[in-house]
Design a protein around this motif. Structure first.
Motif, PDB file in Angstrom:
ATOM      1  N   PHE A   1      -2.052  22.811  13.661  1.00 51.79           N
ATOM      2  CA  PHE A   1      -0.908  23.659  14.009  1.00 51.79           C
ATOM      3  C   PHE A   1       0.399  23.249  13.328  1.00 51.79           C
ATOM      4  N   SER A   2       0.337  22.396  12.308  1.00 52.34           N
ATOM      5  CA  SER A   2       1.585  22.045  11.621  1.00 52.34           C
ATOM      6  C   SER A   2       2.021  23.239  10.770  1.00 52.34           C
ATOM      7  N   GLN A   3       3.328  23.409  10.670  1.00 50.17           N
ATOM      8  CA  GLN A   3       3.885  24.517   9.911  1.00 50.17           C
ATOM      9  C   GLN A   3       4.841  23.977   8.855  1.00 50.17           C
TER      10      GLN A   3
ATOM     11  N   LEU B   1       5.213  22.588  17.135  1.00 49.58           N
ATOM     12  CA  LEU B   1       5.904  23.103  18.321  1.00 49.58           C
ATOM     13  C   LEU B   1       7.398  23.295  18.059  1.00 49.58           C
ATOM     14  N   GLU B   2       7.728  23.781  16.854  1.00 45.55           N
ATOM     15  CA  GLU B   2       9.102  24.078  16.428  1.00 45.55           C
ATOM     16  C   GLU B   2       9.986  22.833  16.280  1.00 45.55           C
ATOM     17  N   LYS B   3       9.383  21.650  16.292  1.00 44.34           N
ATOM     18  CA  LYS B   3      10.130  20.400  16.120  1.00 44.34           C
ATOM     19  C   LYS B   3       9.688  19.712  14.833  1.00 44.34           C
ATOM     20  N   ILE B   4      10.633  19.171  14.093  1.00 43.50           N
ATOM     21  CA  ILE B   4      10.340  18.490  12.828  1.00 43.50           C
ATOM     22  C   ILE B   4       9.638  17.168  13.088  1.00 43.50           C
ATOM     23  N   PHE B   5       8.571  16.897  12.299  1.00 42.15           N
ATOM     24  CA  PHE B   5       7.946  15.582  12.356  1.00 42.15           C
ATOM     25  C   PHE B   5       7.911  14.899  10.992  1.00 42.15           C
ATOM     26  N   ILE B   6       8.169  15.646   9.930  1.00 43.84           N
ATOM     27  CA  ILE B   6       8.272  15.039   8.596  1.00 43.84           C
ATOM     28  C   ILE B   6       9.157  15.909   7.709  1.00 43.84           C
ATOM     29  N   LEU B   7       9.917  15.232   6.859  1.00 47.01           N
ATOM     30  CA  LEU B   7      10.814  15.899   5.932  1.00 47.01           C
ATOM     31  C   LEU B   7      10.736  15.151   4.607  1.00 47.01           C
ATOM     32  N   THR B   8      10.499  15.887   3.518  1.00 46.48           N
ATOM     33  CA  THR B   8      10.545  15.259   2.195  1.00 46.48           C
ATOM     34  C   THR B   8      11.925  15.523   1.607  1.00 46.48           C
ATOM     35  N   THR B   9      12.442  14.550   0.891  1.00 45.92           N
ATOM     36  CA  THR B   9      13.760  14.688   0.295  1.00 45.92           C
ATOM     37  C   THR B   9      13.867  13.807  -0.944  1.00 45.92           C
ATOM     38  N   GLU B  10      14.968  13.949  -1.644  1.00 53.82           N
ATOM     39  CA  GLU B  10      15.269  13.102  -2.791  1.00 53.82           C
ATOM     40  C   GLU B  10      16.749  12.754  -2.725  1.00 53.82           C
TER      41      GLU B  10
ATOM     42  N   HIS C   1       1.023  10.428  11.226  1.00 54.36           N
ATOM     43  CA  HIS C   1       0.306  10.764  12.462  1.00 54.36           C
ATOM     44  C   HIS C   1       1.104  10.323  13.692  1.00 54.36           C
ATOM     45  N   ASP C   2       1.707   9.128  13.630  1.00 52.36           N
ATOM     46  CA  ASP C   2       2.527   8.666  14.754  1.00 52.36           C
ATOM     47  C   ASP C   2       3.703   9.601  14.996  1.00 52.36           C
ATOM     48  N   SER C   3       4.342  10.062  13.926  1.00 56.51           N
ATOM     49  CA  SER C   3       5.459  10.984  14.043  1.00 56.51           C
ATOM     50  C   SER C   3       5.001  12.280  14.717  1.00 56.51           C
ATOM     51  N   TYR C   4       3.898  12.808  14.237  1.00 54.17           N
ATOM     52  CA  TYR C   4       3.326  14.033  14.805  1.00 54.17           C
ATOM     53  C   TYR C   4       3.048  13.856  16.302  1.00 54.17           C
ATOM     54  N   ASP C   5       2.405  12.739  16.642  1.00 54.86           N
ATOM     55  CA  ASP C   5       2.061  12.465  18.050  1.00 54.86           C
ATOM     56  C   ASP C   5       3.299  12.339  18.930  1.00 54.86           C
ATOM     57  N   LEU C   6       4.349  11.694  18.426  1.00 51.43           N
ATOM     58  CA  LEU C   6       5.588  11.567  19.194  1.00 51.43           C
ATOM     59  C   LEU C   6       6.173  12.931  19.521  1.00 51.43           C
ATOM     60  N   VAL C   7       6.166  13.822  18.559  1.00 52.91           N
ATOM     61  CA  VAL C   7       6.717  15.163  18.791  1.00 52.91           C
ATOM     62  C   VAL C   7       5.842  15.946  19.765  1.00 52.91           C
ATOM     63  N   VAL C   8       4.533  15.868  19.612  1.00 55.88           N
ATOM     64  CA  VAL C   8       3.629  16.607  20.507  1.00 55.88           C
ATOM     65  C   VAL C   8       3.755  16.098  21.952  1.00 55.88           C
ATOM     66  N   LYS C   9       3.852  14.787  22.128  1.00 60.08           N
ATOM     67  CA  LYS C   9       3.954  14.220  23.476  1.00 60.08           C
ATOM     68  C   LYS C   9       5.240  14.619  24.178  1.00 60.08           C
TER      69      LYS C   9
END
Length: 110
Positions: free
Chosen positions: A19-21, A36-45, A101-109
C-alpha cells in the motif's frame, strides 16, 4: 553504495511495501513515499549529495548516528524523529532495507 545506487535501491524497497504510494508533493525532483497519507521516505539531493530521509525511533536514531558516519540527523526534518542516510561504501542493502522497513512500520503503528 553511491548516491544513484542509494536512490534506486531505496525507491525499489519503498515501492514493494504494501500500500505504499509514490508521490511528488515537493516537485518532480523528490520521490516521496507515503503509507496512510503519511511520509515514510523521501529522496533528495543537497549540495550535489544524494540522500534519503526516513522516520526513526529517537533512541535508535542516536545509536545509528554513533555507529555509522553516513547516518545523520534528518536534513530539513524533525531531527528527533528523522534521519538522513548518505552514500557510503559501508552502507549495505540490508541495512538500508531495515531502516526503510522500520520507518514504514513506525508510520503504520501510529
Amino acid at each position: 553504495m553511491n548516491g544513484d545506487q542509494l536512490h534506486q535501491k531505496a525507491i525499489e524497497i519503498a515501492s514493494n511495501l504494501p500500500f505504499s504510494q509514490k508521490t511528488h508533493p515537493f516537485g518532480p525532483e523528490y520521490e516521496v513515499f507515503k503509507i496512510l497519507e503519511k511520509i515514510f521516505i523521501l529522496t533528495t539531493e543537497v549540495a550535489g549529495v544524494k540522500m534519503i530521509n526516513v522516520k526513526c525511533d529517537p533512541y535508535k536514531s542516536q545509536e545509528y548516528q554513533e555507529l555509522y558516519s553516513f547516518i545523520i540527523p534528518g536534513y530539513h526534518m524533525n531531527k528527533k524523529h528523522w534521519i538522513s542516510i548518505t552514500p557510503h561504501r559501508n552502507l549495505t542493502s540490508d541495512l538500508l532495507q531495515d531502516l526503510i522497513h522500520d520507518s514504514y512500520d513506525l508510520v503504520v503503528k501510529k
